[in-house]
Motif scaffolding. Structure first.
Motif, PDB file in Angstrom:
ATOM      1  N   ALA A  65       1.162  -1.257  -0.122  1.00 27.97           N
ATOM      2  CA  ALA A  65      -0.394  -0.169  -0.183  1.00 27.97           C
ATOM      3  C   ALA A  65       0.544   1.076  -0.194  1.00 27.97           C
ATOM      4  N   VAL A  66       0.339   2.855  -0.629  1.00 32.14           N
ATOM      5  CA  VAL A  66       0.738   3.711  -0.490  1.00 32.14           C
ATOM      6  C   VAL A  66       0.748   4.586   0.911  1.00 32.14           C
ATOM      7  N   PHE A  67       1.023   4.400   1.468  1.00 27.22           N
ATOM      8  CA  PHE A  67       0.910   5.534   3.054  1.00 27.22           C
ATOM      9  C   PHE A  67       1.646   7.259   3.100  1.00 27.22           C
ATOM     10  N   SER A  68       0.756   7.960   3.478  1.00 24.04           N
ATOM     11  CA  SER A  68       1.972   9.937   3.469  1.00 24.04           C
ATOM     12  C   SER A  68       2.792   9.385   4.610  1.00 24.04           C
ATOM     13  N   THR A  69       3.742  10.206   4.277  1.00 22.09           N
ATOM     14  CA  THR A  69       4.634   9.822   5.515  1.00 22.09           C
ATOM     15  C   THR A  69       3.990  10.167   6.831  1.00 22.09           C
ATOM     16  N   LYS A  70       3.154  11.641   7.014  1.00 21.87           N
ATOM     17  CA  LYS A  70       2.743  11.428   7.646  1.00 21.87           C
ATOM     18  C   LYS A  70       2.049  10.744   8.916  1.00 21.87           C
TER      19      LYS A  70
END
Length: 78
Positions: A65-70
């Motif tokens: 999955a792709v996540f926000s760095t936050k």
């Protein structure tokens, strides 16, 4: 006065987990930085989309999955 926001940079191979402690977070490894390119006239602009991570779920199925760095933090083995 504007407070400086602490920036965290993740590199491929880093071991990470989700910041949200109330969730059961998988331990994941960073695969790559995801960007999207836009063309405006003769200019090409790259927009940062997120960090692609991979992990194995409880059934030993590989997930991605792709996540926000936050939403990510470095994993610290307890």
């Amino acid at each position: 006065m504007i407070n400086e926001i602490e920036k965290t940079f993740f590199n491929p191979g880093d071991i990470v987990t989700l910041k949200h402690g109330e969730l059961i977070s998988p331990v994941m490894y960073v695969v790559e930085k995801i960007t999207q390119s836009y063309k405006h006239g003769n200019e090409i602009t790259n927009i940062f989309k997120g960090i692609k991570c991979r992990w194995f779920d409880r059934n030993m199925v590989l997930r991605e999955a792709v996540f926000s760095t936050k939403d990510l933090k470095f994993y610290k083995n307890k």
